[in-house]
Design a protein around this motif. Structure first.
Motif, PDB file in Angstrom:
ATOM      1  N   UNK A 202       0.839  -1.383   0.001  1.00 11.10           N
ATOM      2  CA  UNK A 202      -0.198  -0.117  -0.133  1.00 11.10           C
ATOM      3  C   UNK A 202       0.755   1.185   0.075  1.00 11.10           C
ATOM      4  N   UNK A 203       0.772   2.143  -1.126  1.00 14.73           N
ATOM      5  CA  UNK A 203       1.325   3.479  -1.041  1.00 14.73           C
ATOM      6  C   UNK A 203       0.477   4.483  -0.490  1.00 14.73           C
ATOM      7  N   UNK A 204       0.888   5.338   0.132  1.00 14.28           N
ATOM      8  CA  UNK A 204      -0.115   6.603   0.886  1.00 14.28           C
ATOM      9  C   UNK A 204       0.237   7.825   0.151  1.00 14.28           C
ATOM     10  N   UNK A 205      -0.651   8.978   0.000  1.00 12.93           N
ATOM     11  CA  UNK A 205      -0.199   9.969  -0.362  1.00 12.93           C
ATOM     12  C   UNK A 205      -1.559  10.924   0.466  1.00 12.93           C
ATOM     13  N   UNK A 206      -0.949  11.938   0.910  1.00 19.32           N
ATOM     14  CA  UNK A 206      -1.894  13.076   1.589  1.00 19.32           C
ATOM     15  C   UNK A 206      -2.175  14.265   0.940  1.00 19.32           C
ATOM     16  N   UNK A 207      -3.225  14.573   0.747  1.00 20.33           N
ATOM     17  CA  UNK A 207      -3.560  15.912   0.119  1.00 20.33           C
ATOM     18  C   UNK A 207      -3.449  17.287   0.937  1.00 20.33           C
ATOM     19  N   UNK A 208      -3.546  16.943   2.046  1.00 18.54           N
ATOM     20  CA  UNK A 208      -3.902  18.144   3.044  1.00 18.54           C
ATOM     21  C   UNK A 208      -4.691  19.360   2.429  1.00 18.54           C
TER      22      UNK A 208
ATOM     23  N   UNK B 200      -1.997  15.094  -8.488  1.00 20.53           N
ATOM     24  CA  UNK B 200      -0.662  15.178  -8.226  1.00 20.53           C
ATOM     25  C   UNK B 200      -0.617  13.625  -7.861  1.00 20.53           C
ATOM     26  N   UNK B 201      -1.307  13.387  -6.745  1.00 24.38           N
ATOM     27  CA  UNK B 201      -1.072  11.991  -6.208  1.00 24.38           C
ATOM     28  C   UNK B 201      -1.400  10.879  -7.120  1.00 24.38           C
ATOM     29  N   UNK B 202      -2.700  11.166  -7.898  1.00 20.82           N
ATOM     30  CA  UNK B 202      -3.069  10.259  -8.877  1.00 20.82           C
ATOM     31  C   UNK B 202      -2.219  10.124 -10.124  1.00 20.82           C
ATOM     32  N   UNK B 203      -1.683  11.209 -10.471  1.00 18.80           N
ATOM     33  CA  UNK B 203      -0.489  11.241 -11.472  1.00 18.80           C
ATOM     34  C   UNK B 203       0.708  10.168 -11.219  1.00 18.80           C
ATOM     35  N   UNK B 204       0.946  10.578  -9.831  1.00 17.80           N
ATOM     36  CA  UNK B 204       2.169   9.806  -9.445  1.00 17.80           C
ATOM     37  C   UNK B 204       2.134   8.282  -9.196  1.00 17.80           C
ATOM     38  N   UNK B 205       0.844   7.974  -8.711  1.00 16.85           N
ATOM     39  CA  UNK B 205       0.377   6.595  -8.861  1.00 16.85           C
ATOM     40  C   UNK B 205       0.241   5.727 -10.224  1.00 16.85           C
ATOM     41  N   UNK B 206      -0.232   6.673 -11.119  1.00 18.11           N
ATOM     42  CA  UNK B 206      -0.229   6.089 -12.362  1.00 18.11           C
ATOM     43  C   UNK B 206       1.236   5.977 -12.944  1.00 18.11           C
ATOM     44  N   UNK B 207       2.193   6.683 -12.620  1.00 22.77           N
ATOM     45  CA  UNK B 207       3.443   6.396 -13.235  1.00 22.77           C
ATOM     46  C   UNK B 207       4.152   5.306 -12.725  1.00 22.77           C
TER      47      UNK B 207
ATOM     48  N   UNK C  80      -8.540   9.701 -13.996  1.00 24.08           N
ATOM     49  CA  UNK C  80      -9.166   8.496 -13.856  1.00 24.08           C
ATOM     50  C   UNK C  80      -9.653   7.736 -15.030  1.00 24.08           C
ATOM     51  N   UNK C  81     -10.246   8.295 -15.816  1.00 25.49           N
ATOM     52  CA  UNK C  81     -10.856   7.783 -17.223  1.00 25.49           C
ATOM     53  C   UNK C  81      -9.610   7.078 -18.010  1.00 25.49           C
ATOM     54  N   UNK C  82      -8.553   7.940 -17.894  1.00 24.13           N
ATOM     55  CA  UNK C  82      -7.153   7.228 -18.853  1.00 24.13           C
ATOM     56  C   UNK C  82      -6.792   6.056 -17.991  1.00 24.13           C
ATOM     57  N   UNK C  83      -6.514   6.247 -16.729  1.00 25.37           N
ATOM     58  CA  UNK C  83      -6.069   5.212 -15.676  1.00 25.37           C
ATOM     59  C   UNK C  83      -6.959   3.667 -16.013  1.00 25.37           C
ATOM     60  N   UNK C  84      -8.166   3.911 -16.134  1.00 23.40           N
ATOM     61  CA  UNK C  84      -9.108   2.692 -16.115  1.00 23.40           C
ATOM     62  C   UNK C  84      -8.940   2.172 -17.463  1.00 23.40           C
ATOM     63  N   UNK C  85      -9.071   3.005 -18.599  1.00 27.59           N
ATOM     64  CA  UNK C  85      -8.884   2.482 -19.767  1.00 27.59           C
ATOM     65  C   UNK C  85      -7.781   1.703 -20.089  1.00 27.59           C
TER      66      UNK C  85
END
Length: 340
Positions: A94-100, A108-115, A139-144
């Motif tokens: 499990x990787x964790x990101x906090x957006x504050x 940014x967190x979603x992009x990082x997890x996608x990368x 999210x659409x790109x990630x799901x595709x």
């Protein structure tokens, strides 16, 4: 116009992630009936899978990303612990990101997890009143490309997850407080631009109205402990007399806000619950160490996280589970002889 995987998913009535798993060769196969429906939709529309997407879908990194609003908030840390429990001994990390609480940091967190090619991304935390177009595109790109998205809190289009029924839970909490004898209420409603705080406040106020009551005051502010402290302090300063502030029951749309409100009440020289009653929402573990015990609406936070983790491992159709909380009345709302 080129046919996209989104078109196939819509035609078949499934999520993007499910359509991708069927057509891009993922090892995570949906049920046969769903797979047949997706293939039939692809053939009807003339869709041809992308070779790069097929390669990504077949790969597995055994990584899952979890995005939370504030990891220091016991609400989110408890959910994170539950997600880990749900992943169990699967070997998934499990990787964790906090957006504050900053929307751009969620992107940014979603992009990082996608990368990092995570197999799934779990988004936990209140959403704004309008959906973020940039986030939805990501999210659409990630799901595709075969990624799975699970949302905890409020649903997003084409995702599964756990939805909190905040309005019904708040209505039930208000009903219990009224039944116990409370009649004068103040609502610390948090950030009016957040769905969670809006829904919780609206549900509570709706129940008051149906019972023939109205709130003495509705105060907005930051959806945080400090925000509630400032909102409660301002409200108390605005009362005409100390007696005018008494016999009130203050509903805070989260437990951490209730903690901030109690601090402000005590600093003003008033007591909880003898002078002012206080109630929160969530039933975070921190409440076990607070005196007096704080009334709240109990959500199964760790279980919610566990369910999200299990959804990741199930690789099934994007499904939604709706969870309502349970009112729990403790010492902080107990009526005494002096405030009845």
């Amino acid at each position: 116009m080129a046919i996209r995987l989104t078109d196939v998913a819509n035609e078949a009535g499934v999520s993007l992630a499910t359509a991708s798993r069927v057509l891009n060769g993922s090892a995570r196969k949906p049920a046969a009936e769903i797979s047949d429906r997706v293939r039939a939709a692809a053939e009807k529309l003339g869709y041809f899978p992308n070779a790069q997407a097929q390669a990504l879908a077949r790969a597995s990194t055994k990584l899952v990303g979890l995005v939370v609003r504030d990891i220091a908030d016991p609400y989110f840390s408890t959910i994170a612990r539950g997600v880990q429990r749900g992943l169990g001994d699967s070997g998934t990390q499990l990787l964790l990101a906090s957006t504050d609480s900053e929307p751009e940091r969620e992107i940014e967190a979603v992009r990082s997890f996608m990368s990092q090619r995570t197999d799934a991304i779990i988004l936990s935390g209140s959403r704004g009143l309008s959906e973020d177009a940039a986030l939805l595109r990501l999210i659409g790109s990630y799901q595709e490309n075969g990624g799975q998205v699970i949302v905890i809190g409020q649903p997003l289009a084409s995702t599964g997850g756990i939805q909190i029924d905040n309005e019904t839970t708040s209505e039930n909490l208000a009903e219990e407080l009224i039944r116990s004898g409370h009649r004068r209420f103040v609502v610390l409603a948090g950030d009016e631009n957040l769905l969670t705080s809006r829904d919780r406040a609206q549900g509570f106020l709706r129940k008051l109205k149906r019972t023939g009551l109205s709130a003495v005051g509705v105060v907005h502010g930051a959806f945080s402990r400090e925000g509630a402290y400032m909102a409660m302090s301002d409200f108390l300063r605005g009362r005409k007399s100390e007696e005018d502030a008494q016999q009130l029951c203050v509903f805070c749309v989260s437990d951490v806000m209730a903690l901030g409100a109690i601090r402000a009440i005590r600093e003003s020289g008033l007591r909880v619950p003898e002078d002012i009653a206080v109630v929160g929402f969530d039933d975070i573990p921190t409440l076990e160490d607070v005196t007096p015990g704080i009334s709240t609406a109990r959500l199964p936070l760790e279980e919610i996280g566990r369910w999200a983790g299990e959804m990741v491992l199930s690789h099934g159709e994007a499904r939604k589970t709706v969870v309502a909380g349970t009112p729990v009345l403790r010492e902080s709302t107990k009526l005494h002889a002096g405030n009845q």
